[in-house]
Design a protein around this motif. Structure first.
Motif, PDB file in Angstrom:
ATOM      1  N   ARG A 213      30.786  37.648  23.706  1.00  0.00           N
ATOM      2  CA  ARG A 213      29.518  37.440  24.409  1.00  0.00           C
ATOM      3  C   ARG A 213      29.116  38.683  25.182  1.00  0.00           C
ATOM      4  N   TYR A 214      30.096  39.365  25.748  1.00  0.00           N
ATOM      5  CA  TYR A 214      29.789  40.631  26.422  1.00  0.00           C
ATOM      6  C   TYR A 214      29.140  41.615  25.447  1.00  0.00           C
ATOM      7  N   ARG A 215      29.755  41.759  24.281  1.00  0.00           N
ATOM      8  CA  ARG A 215      29.242  42.718  23.295  1.00  0.00           C
ATOM      9  C   ARG A 215      27.787  42.415  22.954  1.00  0.00           C
ATOM     10  N   TRP A 216      27.502  41.140  22.735  1.00  0.00           N
ATOM     11  CA  TRP A 216      26.144  40.767  22.355  1.00  0.00           C
ATOM     12  C   TRP A 216      25.158  41.066  23.489  1.00  0.00           C
ATOM     13  N   LEU A 217      25.528  40.722  24.710  1.00  0.00           N
ATOM     14  CA  LEU A 217      24.643  40.983  25.843  1.00  0.00           C
ATOM     15  C   LEU A 217      24.400  42.482  26.026  1.00  0.00           C
ATOM     16  N   LEU A 218      25.449  43.280  25.881  1.00  0.00           N
ATOM     17  CA  LEU A 218      25.312  44.727  26.053  1.00  0.00           C
ATOM     18  C   LEU A 218      24.397  45.320  24.982  1.00  0.00           C
ATOM     19  N   GLU A 219      24.419  44.746  23.809  1.00  0.00           N
ATOM     20  CA  GLU A 219      23.515  45.203  22.752  1.00  0.00           C
ATOM     21  C   GLU A 219      22.049  44.951  23.109  1.00  0.00           C
ATOM     22  N   GLN A 220      21.806  43.994  23.986  1.00  0.00           N
ATOM     23  CA  GLN A 220      20.426  43.682  24.378  1.00  0.00           C
ATOM     24  C   GLN A 220      19.920  44.628  25.472  1.00  0.00           C
ATOM     25  N   GLY A 221      20.799  45.523  25.954  1.00  0.00           N
ATOM     26  CA  GLY A 221      20.395  46.484  26.965  1.00  0.00           C
ATOM     27  C   GLY A 221      20.534  45.951  28.386  1.00  0.00           C
ATOM     28  N   VAL A 222      21.744  45.580  28.775  1.00  0.00           N
ATOM     29  CA  VAL A 222      21.972  45.073  30.125  1.00  0.00           C
ATOM     30  C   VAL A 222      23.064  45.896  30.815  1.00  0.00           C
ATOM     31  N   LEU A 223      23.007  45.926  32.134  1.00  0.00           N
ATOM     32  CA  LEU A 223      24.079  46.457  32.962  1.00  0.00           C
ATOM     33  C   LEU A 223      24.841  45.228  33.442  1.00  0.00           C
ATOM     34  N   LEU A 224      26.042  45.016  32.918  1.00  0.00           N
ATOM     35  CA  LEU A 224      26.733  43.730  33.038  1.00  0.00           C
ATOM     36  C   LEU A 224      27.873  43.790  34.038  1.00  0.00           C
ATOM     37  N   LEU A 225      27.880  42.854  34.984  1.00  0.00           N
ATOM     38  CA  LEU A 225      28.993  42.694  35.920  1.00  0.00           C
ATOM     39  C   LEU A 225      29.577  41.298  35.725  1.00  0.00           C
ATOM     40  N   ALA A 226      30.810  41.249  35.192  1.00  0.00           N
ATOM     41  CA  ALA A 226      31.531  39.983  35.022  1.00  0.00           C
ATOM     42  C   ALA A 226      32.698  39.957  35.998  1.00  0.00           C
ATOM     43  N   TYR A 227      33.019  38.798  36.498  1.00  0.00           N
ATOM     44  CA  TYR A 227      34.090  38.706  37.500  1.00  0.00           C
ATOM     45  C   TYR A 227      34.918  37.449  37.282  1.00  0.00           C
ATOM     46  N   ASP A 228      36.115  37.447  37.853  1.00  0.00           N
ATOM     47  CA  ASP A 228      36.989  36.281  37.799  1.00  0.00           C
ATOM     48  C   ASP A 228      36.990  35.561  39.139  1.00  0.00           C
ATOM     49  N   TYR A 229      36.963  34.232  39.078  1.00  0.00           N
ATOM     50  CA  TYR A 229      37.052  33.430  40.289  1.00  0.00           C
ATOM     51  C   TYR A 229      38.454  33.556  40.898  1.00  0.00           C
ATOM     52  N   PRO A 230      38.624  33.182  42.159  1.00  0.00           N
ATOM     53  CA  PRO A 230      39.965  33.168  42.747  1.00  0.00           C
ATOM     54  C   PRO A 230      40.932  32.320  41.914  1.00  0.00           C
ATOM     55  N   GLY A 231      42.104  32.882  41.643  1.00  0.00           N
ATOM     56  CA  GLY A 231      43.102  32.180  40.832  1.00  0.00           C
ATOM     57  C   GLY A 231      42.980  32.423  39.345  1.00  0.00           C
ATOM     58  N   PHE A 232      41.903  33.090  38.915  1.00  0.00           N
ATOM     59  CA  PHE A 232      41.703  33.400  37.503  1.00  0.00           C
ATOM     60  C   PHE A 232      42.036  34.875  37.269  1.00  0.00           C
ATOM     61  N   GLY A 233      42.674  35.162  36.127  1.00  0.00           N
ATOM     62  CA  GLY A 233      42.965  36.541  35.762  1.00  0.00           C
ATOM     63  C   GLY A 233      43.735  37.271  36.835  1.00  0.00           C
ATOM     64  N   ARG A 234      43.183  38.396  37.285  1.00  0.00           N
ATOM     65  CA  ARG A 234      43.838  39.206  38.309  1.00  0.00           C
ATOM     66  C   ARG A 234      43.284  38.956  39.710  1.00  0.00           C
ATOM     67  N   SER A 235      42.398  38.004  39.841  1.00  0.00           N
ATOM     68  CA  SER A 235      41.892  37.637  41.172  1.00  0.00           C
ATOM     69  C   SER A 235      42.926  36.752  41.859  1.00  0.00           C
ATOM     70  N   ASP A 236      43.166  37.009  43.141  1.00  0.00           N
ATOM     71  CA  ASP A 236      44.174  36.225  43.835  1.00  0.00           C
ATOM     72  C   ASP A 236      43.555  35.018  44.536  1.00  0.00           C
ATOM     73  N   PHE A 237      44.359  34.328  45.319  1.00  0.00           N
ATOM     74  CA  PHE A 237      44.007  33.113  46.045  1.00  0.00           C
ATOM     75  C   PHE A 237      43.971  31.923  45.066  1.00  0.00           C
ATOM     76  N   LYS A 238      43.388  30.788  45.483  1.00  0.00           N
ATOM     77  CA  LYS A 238      43.380  29.578  44.670  1.00  0.00           C
ATOM     78  C   LYS A 238      41.945  29.146  44.368  1.00  0.00           C
ATOM     79  N   PRO A 239      41.739  28.565  43.181  1.00  0.00           N
ATOM     80  CA  PRO A 239      40.382  28.105  42.854  1.00  0.00           C
ATOM     81  C   PRO A 239      40.043  26.804  43.564  1.00  0.00           C
ATOM     82  N   SER A 240      38.849  26.722  44.056  1.00  0.00           N
ATOM     83  CA  SER A 240      38.293  25.493  44.631  1.00  0.00           C
ATOM     84  C   SER A 240      36.788  25.662  44.648  1.00  0.00           C
ATOM     85  N   GLU A 241      36.077  24.583  44.913  1.00  0.00           N
ATOM     86  CA  GLU A 241      34.619  24.688  44.964  1.00  0.00           C
ATOM     87  C   GLU A 241      34.192  25.692  46.032  1.00  0.00           C
ATOM     88  N   ALA A 242      34.839  25.636  47.190  1.00  0.00           N
ATOM     89  CA  ALA A 242      34.469  26.539  48.284  1.00  0.00           C
ATOM     90  C   ALA A 242      34.761  27.995  47.946  1.00  0.00           C
TER      91      ALA A 242
END
Length: 414
Positions: A213-242
């Protein structure tokens, strides 16, 4: 018993006979002292001036003594009557309705304990069902095993410059993010449209299906910032709604400052514009954030108005209980009603088994911005909730991005 001073005053007032004001004043002054009297022990240790309450009158009669009731105008009688009638409503409630009082109190206590236990269970259930985060170690190991949920932190995105940045969410946690832009060799449309990407509840920013999906969006000419929520990937802390809400605001602020910093290589037209993309739960995150931060357009894919309602439908007989007990409700029914300005592109699969299309329609109907001429609602036949975009959805979304680029340029010129 009553203080002897009060007894003398009572006798004097009785002798005078008509000084009602004096009696009333004495009643008010003595009422504080009456509060200190324990009626349960007043009968046995009462002095000669004791107040004749119903309990000790009965005891004296049973003992064969002379029954001496004070006159109706006496201070003792007034104080006794005042005390008796003051306590009487509470006594009547518990004496006449004791059985139902016990039933109500026991039932309410049991309900509270049951609800607390259920919410504890549902909280653990939410963490296992609502969030499916993957750390970088887990998904990298999956790559070695050839699993579908493989991820890579050195992706091949074509002619794209990718920069991994760490965004601090206050002093509580660190958020891992990727800033991606097509190189000149990519021949992507310009000026680039800045896009903030909030993914759904599974995987992380490096998951293999997400890279497509990133590749497709970048082909459309965007400056893309994707991030991980807390607890996902390399982001620390725990996931919650807050923490998801907090992290999305922190990332938005970082991106906004990046675009506005003249040091960074950003087109002038790009600086004052931002588009938010939200997948699934990420759509609810953006619907919560949009009234609090500035967005010029929103792209919501397979989003919902309430995660609690989505979970509740899984339990037809106890759905109402699940909805009330769910801690992470992601209920954006109030905030969505204030989204008036940005153009909205919203797509949903009619075959979405995780988030029914009815929940997407509910979100659409809540947002006043959905009625704008620049907004669009697209129903797809994609196979499931997080399935790849269909060709028809890609064509509609590509046209929407072209329209946002034109709006961005016009806004900069104005």
């Amino acid at each position: 018993g009553v203080d002897s001073t009060g007894g003398d005053a009572d006798a004097k007032a009785g002798a005078d006979g008509s000084d009602d004001d004096a009696v009333a004043a004495l009643v008010d002054s003595a009422s504080g002292k009456i509060d200190e009297v324990d009626e349960a022990e007043a009968g046995a240790g009462a002095t000669a001036g004791a107040v004749a309450s119903p309990s000790n009158v009965t005891a004296k009669k049973a003992a064969g003594g002379a029954l001496e009731m004070p006159g109706e105008d006496s201070l003792a009688h007034r104080l006794s009557t005042r005390r008796w009638h003051r306590d009487r409503p509470g006594q009547q409630m518990c004496n006449l309705q004791m059985f139902w009082c016990k039933v109500a109190s026991t039932g309410l206590g049991s309900y509270v304990l049951l609800l607390m236990a259920f919410r504890g269970w549902i909280g653990a259930f939410e963490q296992s069902v609502l969030y499916s985060p993957e750390s970088d170690a887990v998904c990298l190991a999956a790559c070695e095993a050839g699993a579908a949920d493989c991820c890579t932190y050195s992706p091949s995105l074509g002619d794209v410059t990718r920069t991994e940045v760490t965004i601090t969410g206050g002093s509580s946690f660190a958020i891992d993010a990727w800033l991606m832009r097509p190189d000149a060799a990519a021949d992507a449309p310009t000026p680039l449209v800045p896009v903030l990407f909030s993914h759904n509840a599974e995987g992380n920013i490096a998951s293999a299906p997400r890279l497509e999906r990133y590749r497709w969006l970048l082909e459309q000419g965007v400056l893309l910032l994707a991030y991980d929520y807390p607890g996902f990937g390399r982001s620390d802390f725990k996931p919650s709604e807050a923490t998801l809400y907090f992290s999305s605001a922190a990332v938005h602020d970082w991106f906004h400052n990046y675009l506005g910093d003249p040091v960074n290589d950003v087109d002038d037209a790009t600086r004052g514009f931002m588009v938010g993309v939200g997948e699934g739960m990420g759509g609810a995150v953006l619907a919560h954030l949009a009234p609090l931060r500035t967005f010029d357009a929103l792209i919501l894919q397979s989003a919902m108005d309430s995660m609690a309602a989505v979970l509740g439908r899984s339990y037809p007989l106890a759905g109402w209980l699940v909805e009330s007990a769910v801690v992470n409700k992601f209920d954006v029914t109030r905030t969505a009603g204030t989204i008036e300005g940005p153009c909205v592109f919203q797509s949903h699969s009619s075959d979405d088994g995780d988030v029914p299309i009815t929940r997407g329609e509910a979100l659409r109907d809540l947002m006043p911005a959905s009625a704008l001429p620049c907004s669009e609602w697209v129903v797809t036949d994609a196979d499931g909730h997080d399935a790849p975009m269909t060709d028809a959805e890609k064509a509609a979304l590509a046209e929407f991005i072209v329209g946002q680029r034109a709006r961005m340029v016009a806004k900069a010129a104005a």
